[in-house]
Write a protein that holds these residues in place. Structure first.
Motif, PDB file in Angstrom:
ATOM      1  N   THR A 290       4.123   2.397   2.203  1.00 47.74           N
ATOM      2  CA  THR A 290       3.982   3.659   3.255  1.00 47.74           C
ATOM      3  C   THR A 290       2.801   3.935   3.510  1.00 47.74           C
ATOM      4  OG1 THR A 290       4.377   4.952   1.162  1.00 47.74           O
ATOM      5  CG2 THR A 290       6.222   4.196   2.377  1.00 47.74           C
ATOM      6  N   MET A 291       2.814   4.625   4.868  1.00 43.98           N
ATOM      7  CA  MET A 291       1.486   5.295   5.242  1.00 43.98           C
ATOM      8  C   MET A 291       1.851   6.610   5.764  1.00 43.98           C
ATOM      9  SD  MET A 291      -1.686   4.184   7.733  1.00 43.98           S
ATOM     10  CE  MET A 291      -2.293   2.828   6.534  1.00 43.98           C
ATOM     11  N   THR A 292       1.717   7.630   5.107  1.00 42.63           N
ATOM     12  CA  THR A 292       2.068   9.038   5.706  1.00 42.63           C
ATOM     13  C   THR A 292       0.564   9.214   6.305  1.00 42.63           C
ATOM     14  OG1 THR A 292       3.425   9.587   3.872  1.00 42.63           O
ATOM     15  CG2 THR A 292       2.760  11.454   5.255  1.00 42.63           C
ATOM     16  N   VAL A 293       0.742   9.496   7.510  1.00 40.37           N
ATOM     17  CA  VAL A 293      -0.504   9.788   8.468  1.00 40.37           C
ATOM     18  C   VAL A 293      -0.813  11.231   8.853  1.00 40.37           C
ATOM     19  CG1 VAL A 293      -0.374   7.245   9.498  1.00 40.37           C
ATOM     20  CG2 VAL A 293       0.570   9.158  10.746  1.00 40.37           C
ATOM     21  N   GLY A 294      -1.801  11.425   8.801  1.00 42.56           N
ATOM     22  CA  GLY A 294      -2.516  12.793   9.146  1.00 42.56           C
ATOM     23  C   GLY A 294      -3.465  12.920  10.348  1.00 42.56           C
ATOM     24  N   GLY A 295      -3.585  11.589  10.878  1.00 41.48           N
ATOM     25  CA  GLY A 295      -4.685  11.531  11.990  1.00 41.48           C
ATOM     26  C   GLY A 295      -4.182  10.632  12.896  1.00 41.48           C
ATOM     27  N   GLN A 296      -5.376   9.996  13.828  1.00 39.17           N
ATOM     28  CA  GLN A 296      -4.886   9.146  14.820  1.00 39.17           C
ATOM     29  C   GLN A 296      -5.311   7.807  14.615  1.00 39.17           C
ATOM     30  OE1 GLN A 296      -6.549  10.713  18.654  1.00 39.17           O
ATOM     31  NE2 GLN A 296      -7.099  12.681  17.574  1.00 39.17           N
ATOM     32  N   TYR A 297      -4.882   6.837  15.276  1.00 39.88           N
ATOM     33  CA  TYR A 297      -4.831   5.541  15.244  1.00 39.88           C
ATOM     34  C   TYR A 297      -4.856   5.052  13.846  1.00 39.88           C
ATOM     35  CZ  TYR A 297      -7.529   7.068  19.410  1.00 39.88           C
ATOM     36  OH  TYR A 297      -7.791   7.544  20.561  1.00 39.88           O
ATOM     37  N   CYS A 298      -3.517   4.784  13.415  1.00 42.76           N
ATOM     38  CA  CYS A 298      -3.180   4.366  11.873  1.00 42.76           C
ATOM     39  C   CYS A 298      -2.317   3.318  12.154  1.00 42.76           C
ATOM     40  CB  CYS A 298      -2.576   5.353  11.211  1.00 42.76           C
ATOM     41  SG  CYS A 298      -3.479   7.102  11.022  1.00 42.76           S
TER      42      CYS A 298
ATOM     43  N   GLY B  34      -5.991   2.125   8.061  1.00 42.95           N
ATOM     44  CA  GLY B  34      -5.336   0.726   7.978  1.00 42.95           C
ATOM     45  C   GLY B  34      -6.246  -0.178   7.164  1.00 42.95           C
ATOM     46  N   ILE B  35      -5.506  -1.356   6.892  1.00 46.02           N
ATOM     47  CA  ILE B  35      -6.323  -2.301   6.158  1.00 46.02           C
ATOM     48  C   ILE B  35      -7.479  -2.598   6.501  1.00 46.02           C
ATOM     49  CG2 ILE B  35      -6.185  -4.619   4.931  1.00 46.02           C
ATOM     50  CD1 ILE B  35      -4.159  -2.835   3.557  1.00 46.02           C
ATOM     51  N   PHE B  36      -7.486  -3.080   7.885  1.00 47.91           N
ATOM     52  CA  PHE B  36      -8.811  -3.189   8.532  1.00 47.91           C
ATOM     53  C   PHE B  36      -9.051  -1.988   9.421  1.00 47.91           C
ATOM     54  CE2 PHE B  36      -7.270  -7.508   7.395  1.00 47.91           C
ATOM     55  CZ  PHE B  36      -8.360  -7.882   6.907  1.00 47.91           C
TER      56      PHE B  36
ATOM     57  N   LEU C 204       0.843  -1.066  -0.199  1.00 50.83           N
ATOM     58  CA  LEU C 204       0.008   0.051   0.051  1.00 50.83           C
ATOM     59  C   LEU C 204       0.866   1.430   0.032  1.00 50.83           C
ATOM     60  CD1 LEU C 204       0.165   1.118   3.162  1.00 50.83           C
ATOM     61  CD2 LEU C 204      -1.608  -0.692   3.392  1.00 50.83           C
ATOM     62  N   ASN C 205       0.408   2.475  -0.179  1.00 53.50           N
ATOM     63  CA  ASN C 205       0.890   3.700  -0.229  1.00 53.50           C
ATOM     64  C   ASN C 205      -0.331   4.686   0.081  1.00 53.50           C
ATOM     65  OD1 ASN C 205       2.648   5.871  -0.389  1.00 53.50           O
ATOM     66  ND2 ASN C 205       2.687   5.830  -2.499  1.00 53.50           N
ATOM     67  N   PHE C 206      -0.352   4.856   1.411  1.00 53.32           N
ATOM     68  CA  PHE C 206      -1.588   6.004   1.858  1.00 53.32           C
ATOM     69  C   PHE C 206      -0.921   7.227   2.196  1.00 53.32           C
ATOM     70  CE2 PHE C 206      -4.250   2.045   3.118  1.00 53.32           C
ATOM     71  CZ  PHE C 206      -4.798   1.940   1.830  1.00 53.32           C
TER      72      PHE C 206
END
Length: 125
Positions: free
Chosen positions: A101-109, A82-84, A72-74
């Motif tokens: 990669t997952m570049t997060v901009g929030g909580q609970y990732c 997340g996937i789930f 993935l690349n979010f």
């Protein structure tokens, strides 16, 4: 008296489009979902994976990654990414690798799940 059990449903995933359907509002209770191929979600919009209508849904079945990898690349997907979205109590995700990669901009990732009440085993992210 003998109890009659309802058979558990088995869902085989052998394509990206079929996988994306798991996030469309079904919680997959009493269902064994089996991944039969590697999946590339790098160019998938996160909101297509978890549309607003399914954001409160938890996964309630069994997901067997069968030793396969989801890539993935979010970027900035927001909260609960997340996937789930959630692996519910009594549910299980197993035998899965998540890369990318997952570049997060929030909580609970998380790569696999954002919240676990059930079981995640033999998974790598």
């Amino acid at each position: 008296p003998n109890m009659i059990k309802t058979p558990t449903t088995i869902v085989d995933i052998n394509a990206k489009s079929r996988f994306l359907n798991i996030a469309k509002g079904n919680n997959y209770a009493s269902t064994n979902v089996v991944l039969n191929c590697d999946l590339d979600l790098k160019n998938t919009d996160y909101l297509k994976l978890w549309p607003d209508s399914a954001r409160s849904k938890e996964f309630c079945g069994t997901f067997d990654g069968n030793g396969h990898t989801i890539t993935l690349n979010f970027e900035n997907p927001g909260d609960f990414s997340g996937i789930f979205r959630e692996v519910a109590e009594g549910a299980e995700v197993c035998n899965l690798t998540v890369r990318g990669t997952m570049t997060v901009g929030g909580q609970y990732c998380g790569g696999i799940t954002t919240y676990i009440s059930g079981t995640v085993r033999n998974c790598y992210s």
